[in-house]
Design a protein around this motif. Structure first.
Motif, PDB file in Angstrom:
ATOM      1  N   ALA A  66       0.800  -1.222   0.000  1.00 51.46           N
ATOM      2  CA  ALA A  66       0.000   0.000   0.000  1.00 51.46           C
ATOM      3  C   ALA A  66       0.837   1.278   0.000  1.00 51.46           C
ATOM      4  O   ALA A  66       0.281   2.373   0.093  1.00 51.46           O
ATOM      5  CB  ALA A  66      -0.980   0.028   1.163  1.00 51.46           C
ATOM      6  N   SER A  67       2.152   1.152  -0.126  1.00 53.52           N
ATOM      7  CA  SER A  67       2.972   2.359  -0.201  1.00 53.52           C
ATOM      8  C   SER A  67       2.739   3.041  -1.549  1.00 53.52           C
ATOM      9  O   SER A  67       2.419   2.401  -2.547  1.00 53.52           O
ATOM     10  CB  SER A  67       4.446   2.020  -0.035  1.00 53.52           C
ATOM     11  OG  SER A  67       4.893   1.153  -1.064  1.00 53.52           O
ATOM     12  N   VAL A  68       2.872   4.358  -1.543  1.00 57.94           N
ATOM     13  CA  VAL A  68       2.622   5.160  -2.741  1.00 57.94           C
ATOM     14  C   VAL A  68       3.943   5.623  -3.331  1.00 57.94           C
ATOM     15  O   VAL A  68       4.791   6.178  -2.621  1.00 57.94           O
ATOM     16  CB  VAL A  68       1.719   6.365  -2.422  1.00 57.94           C
ATOM     17  CG1 VAL A  68       1.552   7.252  -3.640  1.00 57.94           C
ATOM     18  CG2 VAL A  68       0.358   5.889  -1.918  1.00 57.94           C
ATOM     19  N   LEU A  69       4.118   5.382  -4.610  1.00 59.24           N
ATOM     20  CA  LEU A  69       5.297   5.840  -5.328  1.00 59.24           C
ATOM     21  C   LEU A  69       4.929   7.138  -6.026  1.00 59.24           C
ATOM     22  O   LEU A  69       3.997   7.163  -6.843  1.00 59.24           O
ATOM     23  CB  LEU A  69       5.764   4.805  -6.347  1.00 59.24           C
ATOM     24  CG  LEU A  69       6.469   3.561  -5.812  1.00 59.24           C
ATOM     25  CD1 LEU A  69       5.521   2.649  -5.053  1.00 59.24           C
ATOM     26  CD2 LEU A  69       7.127   2.799  -6.950  1.00 59.24           C
ATOM     27  N   PRO A  70       5.610   8.222  -5.717  1.00 54.59           N
ATOM     28  CA  PRO A  70       5.188   9.524  -6.225  1.00 54.59           C
ATOM     29  C   PRO A  70       5.427   9.702  -7.708  1.00 54.59           C
ATOM     30  O   PRO A  70       6.254   9.024  -8.323  1.00 54.59           O
ATOM     31  CB  PRO A  70       6.047  10.500  -5.410  1.00 54.59           C
ATOM     32  CG  PRO A  70       7.272   9.712  -5.085  1.00 54.59           C
ATOM     33  CD  PRO A  70       6.805   8.307  -4.867  1.00 54.59           C
ATOM     34  N   SER A  71       4.698  10.660  -8.249  1.00 56.48           N
ATOM     35  CA  SER A  71       4.908  11.090  -9.625  1.00 56.48           C
ATOM     36  C   SER A  71       6.177  11.926  -9.708  1.00 56.48           C
ATOM     37  O   SER A  71       6.622  12.510  -8.717  1.00 56.48           O
ATOM     38  CB  SER A  71       3.710  11.921 -10.088  1.00 56.48           C
ATOM     39  OG  SER A  71       4.007  12.628 -11.276  1.00 56.48           O
ATOM     40  N   GLY A  72       6.741  12.002 -10.895  1.00 59.34           N
ATOM     41  CA  GLY A  72       7.917  12.823 -11.110  1.00 59.34           C
ATOM     42  C   GLY A  72       7.608  14.282 -11.336  1.00 59.34           C
ATOM     43  O   GLY A  72       8.521  15.086 -11.510  1.00 59.34           O
ATOM     44  N   PHE A  73       6.327  14.647 -11.364  1.00 60.83           N
ATOM     45  CA  PHE A  73       5.962  16.060 -11.508  1.00 60.83           C
ATOM     46  C   PHE A  73       4.650  16.309 -10.791  1.00 60.83           C
ATOM     47  O   PHE A  73       3.843  15.397 -10.587  1.00 60.83           O
ATOM     48  CB  PHE A  73       5.877  16.484 -12.978  1.00 60.83           C
ATOM     49  CG  PHE A  73       4.899  15.703 -13.817  1.00 60.83           C
ATOM     50  CD1 PHE A  73       3.572  16.073 -13.919  1.00 60.83           C
ATOM     51  CD2 PHE A  73       5.318  14.590 -14.537  1.00 60.83           C
ATOM     52  CE1 PHE A  73       2.672  15.355 -14.701  1.00 60.83           C
ATOM     53  CE2 PHE A  73       4.439  13.865 -15.329  1.00 60.83           C
ATOM     54  CZ  PHE A  73       3.116  14.253 -15.411  1.00 60.83           C
ATOM     55  N   LEU A  79       1.754   5.782  -8.202  1.00 64.03           N
ATOM     56  CA  LEU A  79       1.652   4.333  -8.216  1.00 64.03           C
ATOM     57  C   LEU A  79       1.437   3.839  -6.792  1.00 64.03           C
ATOM     58  O   LEU A  79       1.926   4.443  -5.826  1.00 64.03           O
ATOM     59  CB  LEU A  79       2.939   3.705  -8.769  1.00 64.03           C
ATOM     60  CG  LEU A  79       3.294   4.027 -10.218  1.00 64.03           C
ATOM     61  CD1 LEU A  79       4.708   3.554 -10.526  1.00 64.03           C
ATOM     62  CD2 LEU A  79       2.303   3.384 -11.181  1.00 64.03           C
ATOM     63  N   THR A  80       0.715   2.742  -6.653  1.00 65.47           N
ATOM     64  CA  THR A  80       0.486   2.128  -5.351  1.00 65.47           C
ATOM     65  C   THR A  80       0.966   0.685  -5.393  1.00 65.47           C
ATOM     66  O   THR A  80       0.685  -0.039  -6.349  1.00 65.47           O
ATOM     67  CB  THR A  80      -1.006   2.166  -4.975  1.00 65.47           C
ATOM     68  OG1 THR A  80      -1.448   3.517  -4.933  1.00 65.47           O
ATOM     69  CG2 THR A  80      -1.236   1.522  -3.621  1.00 65.47           C
ATOM     70  N   ALA A  81       1.687   0.278  -4.362  1.00 66.28           N
ATOM     71  CA  ALA A  81       2.175  -1.096  -4.285  1.00 66.28           C
ATOM     72  C   ALA A  81       1.093  -2.010  -3.737  1.00 66.28           C
ATOM     73  O   ALA A  81       0.433  -1.691  -2.750  1.00 66.28           O
ATOM     74  CB  ALA A  81       3.413  -1.159  -3.398  1.00 66.28           C
ATOM     75  N   THR A  82       0.894  -3.135  -4.403  1.00 62.71           N
ATOM     76  CA  THR A  82       0.005  -4.181  -3.899  1.00 62.71           C
ATOM     77  C   THR A  82       0.859  -5.422  -3.696  1.00 62.71           C
ATOM     78  O   THR A  82       1.257  -6.081  -4.654  1.00 62.71           O
ATOM     79  CB  THR A  82      -1.133  -4.467  -4.900  1.00 62.71           C
ATOM     80  OG1 THR A  82      -1.873  -3.270  -5.125  1.00 62.71           O
ATOM     81  CG2 THR A  82      -2.063  -5.540  -4.364  1.00 62.71           C
ATOM     82  N   MET A  83       1.142  -5.719  -2.447  1.00 61.93           N
ATOM     83  CA  MET A  83       2.140  -6.718  -2.130  1.00 61.93           C
ATOM     84  C   MET A  83       1.533  -7.899  -1.382  1.00 61.93           C
ATOM     85  O   MET A  83       0.909  -7.739  -0.334  1.00 61.93           O
ATOM     86  CB  MET A  83       3.232  -6.097  -1.254  1.00 61.93           C
ATOM     87  CG  MET A  83       3.869  -4.842  -1.834  1.00 61.93           C
ATOM     88  SD  MET A  83       4.868  -5.191  -3.285  1.00 61.93           S
ATOM     89  CE  MET A  83       6.170  -6.139  -2.540  1.00 61.93           C
ATOM     90  N   ALA A  84       1.724  -9.087  -1.935  1.00 66.05           N
ATOM     91  CA  ALA A  84       1.345 -10.303  -1.215  1.00 66.05           C
ATOM     92  C   ALA A  84       2.509 -10.788  -0.360  1.00 66.05           C
ATOM     93  O   ALA A  84       2.327 -11.446   0.650  1.00 66.05           O
ATOM     94  CB  ALA A  84       0.936 -11.387  -2.198  1.00 66.05           C
ATOM     95  N   GLY A  85       3.734 -10.448  -0.788  1.00 64.46           N
ATOM     96  CA  GLY A  85       4.927 -10.830  -0.050  1.00 64.46           C
ATOM     97  C   GLY A  85       5.904  -9.682  -0.046  1.00 64.46           C
ATOM     98  O   GLY A  85       5.511  -8.521  -0.087  1.00 64.46           O
ATOM     99  N   SER A  86       7.174  -9.994  -0.018  1.00 67.68           N
ATOM    100  CA  SER A  86       8.222  -8.967  -0.050  1.00 67.68           C
ATOM    101  C   SER A  86       9.115  -9.214  -1.250  1.00 67.68           C
ATOM    102  O   SER A  86      10.327  -9.366  -1.143  1.00 67.68           O
ATOM    103  CB  SER A  86       9.042  -8.994   1.255  1.00 67.68           C
ATOM    104  OG  SER A  86       8.226  -8.744   2.362  1.00 67.68           O
TER     105      SER A  86
END
Length: 305
Positions: A66-73, A79-86
């Motif tokens: 659920a972490s958010v990856l920011p836009s470059g502008f 982007l949002t991470a959807t993670m079942a594992g690592s």
């Protein structure tokens, strides 16, 4: 002074959008082939047509669910991470100006996707530029995806086990696609990082799709160390292995997220493909097709450090 003079010619909105940090830019003054891109977003062509920039930077270690990856502008898609594992992680890039990168191990359930499904929807044309550090694929590797399981809408891009690049724009009846001639595994292994670009001109004609590897188009015109040297159908498809025009028109893909690294659980689209095993960095998306000269410029200035 030349740097400031050039930047002053850009629209103010474009300067703000790309976040140009002029103090970090360098100009060797050597003319053609000079290295000026000390900051990653500098010297990107057609900046008024950019729809997304993702630097894929973060704290070294596992990507958190659920972490958010920011836009470059400012105002760009996140982007949002959807993670079942690592199975996705940040690491420092060997390319100094790229800072961090994201690495995946092929787990289909660990993906990063646009926070809003309407982002990058119904584009009138497309250019996707990315840097990848990966082995020659042992299974079809999906590099990006936005579709309804290849049924009637969207688009996606696959690096196939035979070495070919395969982009498909999904249509209502027959999908449009153009498959490159096979890349050479020897050439691929000769570099750690490769710059991959796919462009689509917005039409339903397969010749509107082009692929670029490390700065120039992947088209069979004779001797090319990037290709295997054999491509039996290239004369019929303009230097490419195959091609098919799309029919049935476009349907809106606004209900589906743009996905990097993974394959949605519901996806079994042809060609069957797996999540990316390897690293990705500096993803830039335009809503138009860049020219070959623009792709070459982008490659030269991004790789110069």
């Amino acid at each position: 002074m030349r740097i400031w003079a050039l930047i002053s010619l850009l629209p103010f909105a474009a300067q703000a959008q790309l976040g140009l940090q002029t103090g970090a830019m360098q100009d060797s003054g050597s003319g053609a082939g000079r290295c000026v891109a000390a900051y990653r977003s500098a010297w990107i062509p057609q900046n008024n047509f950019i729809s997304a920039i993702w630097h894929l930077d973060g704290t070294v270690g596992a990507v958190a669910n659920a972490s958010v990856l920011p836009s470059g502008f400012t105002g760009g898609p996140t982007l949002t991470a959807t993670m079942a594992g690592s199975n996705l992680s940040y690491a420092n890039s060997s390319v100094s100006i790229f800072r961090q990168m994201i690495t995946g191990n092929g787990n289909a359930n660990d993906i990063i996707k646009t926070t809003n499904t309407t982002d990058l929807a119904d584009l009138p044309g497309l250019t996707v530029s990315m840097w990848v550090n990966m082995s020659f694929p042992a299974s079809n590797q999906r590099l990006f995806y936005k579709s309804d399981n290849n049924s009637s809408r969207g688009y996606f891009f696959v690096f196939r086990t035979d070495g070919s690049l395969d982009f498909r724009k999904v249509h209502g009846s027959t999908n449009m696609e153009r498959q490159s001639c096979p890349l050479s595994s020897t050439y691929w292994a000769s570099k750690t990082w490769h710059h991959l670009v796919v462009t689509w001109d917005g039409t339903s004609t397969y010749t509107g799709i082009k692929y670029y590897l490390d700065g120039t188009e992947v088209v069979h015109t004779g001797s090319d160390p990037r290709l295997t040297g054999t491509c039996t159908n290239q004369a019929s498809y303009g230097g490419y292995a195959t091609g098919a025009n799309g029919t049935g028109g476009f349907n809106s893909d606004s209900g589906y997220p743009f996905i990097l690294f993974g394959v949605p659980a519901s996806s079994s689209s042809n060609p069957t493909s797996a999540s990316l095993t390897g690293s990705m960095d500096e993803v830039v998306i335009w809503n138009k097709a860049l020219t070959g000269a623009e792709v070459s410029t982008l490659y030269k200035h991004q790789k110069c450090n």
